[in-house]
Design a protein around this motif. Structure first.
Motif, PDB file in Angstrom:
ATOM      1  N   GLU A 193     -47.909 -76.003  12.278  1.00 32.44           N
ATOM      2  CA  GLU A 193     -47.378 -77.132  12.539  1.00 32.44           C
ATOM      3  C   GLU A 193     -47.596 -77.953  13.827  1.00 32.44           C
ATOM      4  O   GLU A 193     -47.504 -79.027  14.016  1.00 32.44           O
ATOM      5  N   ALA A 194     -47.944 -76.979  14.819  1.00 30.02           N
ATOM      6  CA  ALA A 194     -48.467 -77.708  16.135  1.00 30.02           C
ATOM      7  C   ALA A 194     -49.700 -78.624  15.919  1.00 30.02           C
ATOM      8  O   ALA A 194     -49.861 -79.704  16.567  1.00 30.02           O
ATOM      9  N   SER A 195     -50.623 -78.039  15.055  1.00 29.64           N
ATOM     10  CA  SER A 195     -51.798 -78.557  14.875  1.00 29.64           C
ATOM     11  C   SER A 195     -51.492 -80.253  14.047  1.00 29.64           C
ATOM     12  O   SER A 195     -52.024 -81.215  14.542  1.00 29.64           O
ATOM     13  N   GLU A 196     -50.676 -79.903  13.348  1.00 28.72           N
ATOM     14  CA  GLU A 196     -50.141 -81.157  12.371  1.00 28.72           C
ATOM     15  C   GLU A 196     -49.659 -82.250  13.170  1.00 28.72           C
ATOM     16  O   GLU A 196     -50.018 -83.454  13.236  1.00 28.72           O
ATOM     17  N   LYS A 197     -48.753 -81.676  14.223  1.00 24.46           N
ATOM     18  CA  LYS A 197     -48.195 -82.637  15.263  1.00 24.46           C
ATOM     19  C   LYS A 197     -49.120 -83.275  15.954  1.00 24.46           C
ATOM     20  O   LYS A 197     -48.857 -84.556  16.336  1.00 24.46           O
ATOM     21  N   MET A 215     -46.566 -66.768  13.134  1.00 28.16           N
ATOM     22  CA  MET A 215     -47.378 -67.411  14.206  1.00 28.16           C
ATOM     23  C   MET A 215     -48.388 -68.428  13.639  1.00 28.16           C
ATOM     24  O   MET A 215     -48.637 -69.536  14.230  1.00 28.16           O
ATOM     25  N   ALA A 216     -48.884 -68.101  12.413  1.00 25.44           N
ATOM     26  CA  ALA A 216     -49.937 -69.131  11.902  1.00 25.44           C
ATOM     27  C   ALA A 216     -48.970 -70.412  11.597  1.00 25.44           C
ATOM     28  O   ALA A 216     -49.712 -71.508  11.722  1.00 25.44           O
ATOM     29  N   ARG A 232     -47.829 -71.830  23.038  1.00 26.58           N
ATOM     30  CA  ARG A 232     -49.260 -72.561  22.556  1.00 26.58           C
ATOM     31  C   ARG A 232     -49.208 -73.903  21.737  1.00 26.58           C
ATOM     32  O   ARG A 232     -49.828 -74.998  21.996  1.00 26.58           O
ATOM     33  N   ALA A 233     -48.183 -73.807  20.831  1.00 28.30           N
ATOM     34  CA  ALA A 233     -48.058 -75.105  20.028  1.00 28.30           C
ATOM     35  C   ALA A 233     -47.217 -76.078  20.954  1.00 28.30           C
ATOM     36  O   ALA A 233     -48.026 -77.309  20.669  1.00 28.30           O
ATOM     37  N   ALA A 234     -46.318 -75.776  21.825  1.00 30.71           N
ATOM     38  CA  ALA A 234     -46.032 -76.737  22.363  1.00 30.71           C
ATOM     39  C   ALA A 234     -47.095 -77.491  23.432  1.00 30.71           C
ATOM     40  O   ALA A 234     -47.015 -78.663  23.659  1.00 30.71           O
TER      41      ALA A 234
END
Lengths: 118, 226
Positions: B22-26, B16-17, A17-19
């Motif tokens: 990290e993804a959101s910040e990216k 997971m959080a 999901r992050a990717a």
């Protein structure tokens, strides 16, 4: 062991999901840059139209003023010709008389450099 | 196991959080950069093209100004030439009138006799030769003969030298000219032209500035008159 496997799966999904989130952001960025070109183009076109309009106005004014200039120069020329003609008519007879008088007015002289022999 | 299932679950949730954060910040960073680059790129493109357009139209406007100046210059030139030509034509007209009036001079015998005497003597002085030949119109031979007889002593006295004069009775000046004489040296190579026409031409040529001033007034652009 089942719970360990489940945990790993959860982590992998989170990574995925992050990717995806990051990839989505990158796509948005590319679209945004493309938009930049399009918006720039639109803005430019508007500016171009504005300048074209201004230019046409100036051009029309210039052409019009040329017509005016021609008329003015012609008038000036006619005036000048009139004055010259008047001056000529007024002075012609006197100049003519003077010329003819000088044709007939002869004062024979020996050249200045001549020396009498002896 | 060192941790209980509950503890493990808690740890996984935490991780997971973190990953999500990290993804959101990216993503936010990318969005911000996108916006920045958007503005930079758009500004750059607009500015570049804008300058090109400005250059283009400034060039065209300069061309119009130039064209306008050229047209004006041409107009002024044409006008000026028109005026100059008119003046030239008037002067030609004047000189033609003068040539026509030359014909009247020879019609007065007394005036013409005096004139011929002057012309003949002038011719003698111009040549300063001991032997000269005179040509004249056929109808003028008698008058020229009289003028020659009268002038030989004058010449001798002034120059202290003899002169022998022959009137050419084989070749005459054209009957079309208004009068006057041509004086040649013995071998005919040197000529002093004292016809009325040549005198008029010389006078007109030498006096052209004076003629212009007399006819049209002084030239306001001229600063020196010597």
């Amino acid at each position: 062991m089942a719970s360990q496997s489940q945990g790993i799966q959860q982590l992998l999904q989170a990574e995925k999901r992050a990717a995806e989130k990051v990839a989505e952001a990158r796509k948005r960025k590319n679209r945004r840059l493309k938009q930049a070109k399009e918006e720039a183009q639109a803005e430019i076109e508007q500016y171009r139209l504005q300048r074209e309009k201004e230019f046409k106005t100036k051009e029309a004014a210039a052409l019009g003023s040329h017509g005016n200039s021609a008329v003015e120069v012609d008038k000036e020329t006619v005036d000048k010709m009139g004055r010259i003609q008047g001056s000529y008519q007024q002075n012609k007879e006197a100049v003519l008389g003077n010329l003819l008088k000088m044709v007939c007015d002869i004062k024979p002289e020996i050249h200045a450099n001549y020396r009498v022999a002896g | 196991m060192a941790l209980s299932d509950a503890a493990v679950q808690k740890q996984i949730k935490h991780m997971m959080a973190f990953i999500d954060q990290e993804a959101s910040e990216k993503a936010e960073e990318i969005d911000a950069k996108a916006e920045e680059e958007f503005n930079i790129e758009k500004g750059r493109l607009v500015q570049t093209q804008r300058l090109k357009i400005m250059e283009y139209y400034e060039k065209k406007e300069k061309q119009i100004e130039q064209q306008k100046k050229i047209q004006m210059s041409n107009l002024m030139n044409q006008a000026r030439l028109k005026v100059l030509k008119a003046r030239d034509d008037m002067i030609k007209d004047l000189l033609n009138d003068a040539r026509e009036r030359l014909a009247t001079i020879a019609k007065d015998p007394n005036q013409y006799q005096t004139l011929l005497e002057g012309l003949v003597l002038q011719g003698f002085y111009q040549l300063l030769e001991s032997r000269v030949i005179i040509r004249c119109r056929k109808e003028d031979v008698a008058m020229v003969q009289t003028a020659v007889q009268k002038n030989i002593p004058i010449y001798k006295e002034a120059v202290k030298s003899n002169i022998e004069v022959r009137i050419d009775e084989n070749t005459f000046l054209s009957p079309d000219i208004s009068g006057g004489v041509e004086v040649y040296n013995a071998d005919g190579r040197i000529k002093a032209s004292n016809t009325l026409e040549s005198r008029l031409d010389l006078l007109a040529q030498q006096m052209m500035p004076d003629i212009r001033v007399s006819l049209f007034g002084a030239n306001p652009n001229r600063k020196f008159t010597d």
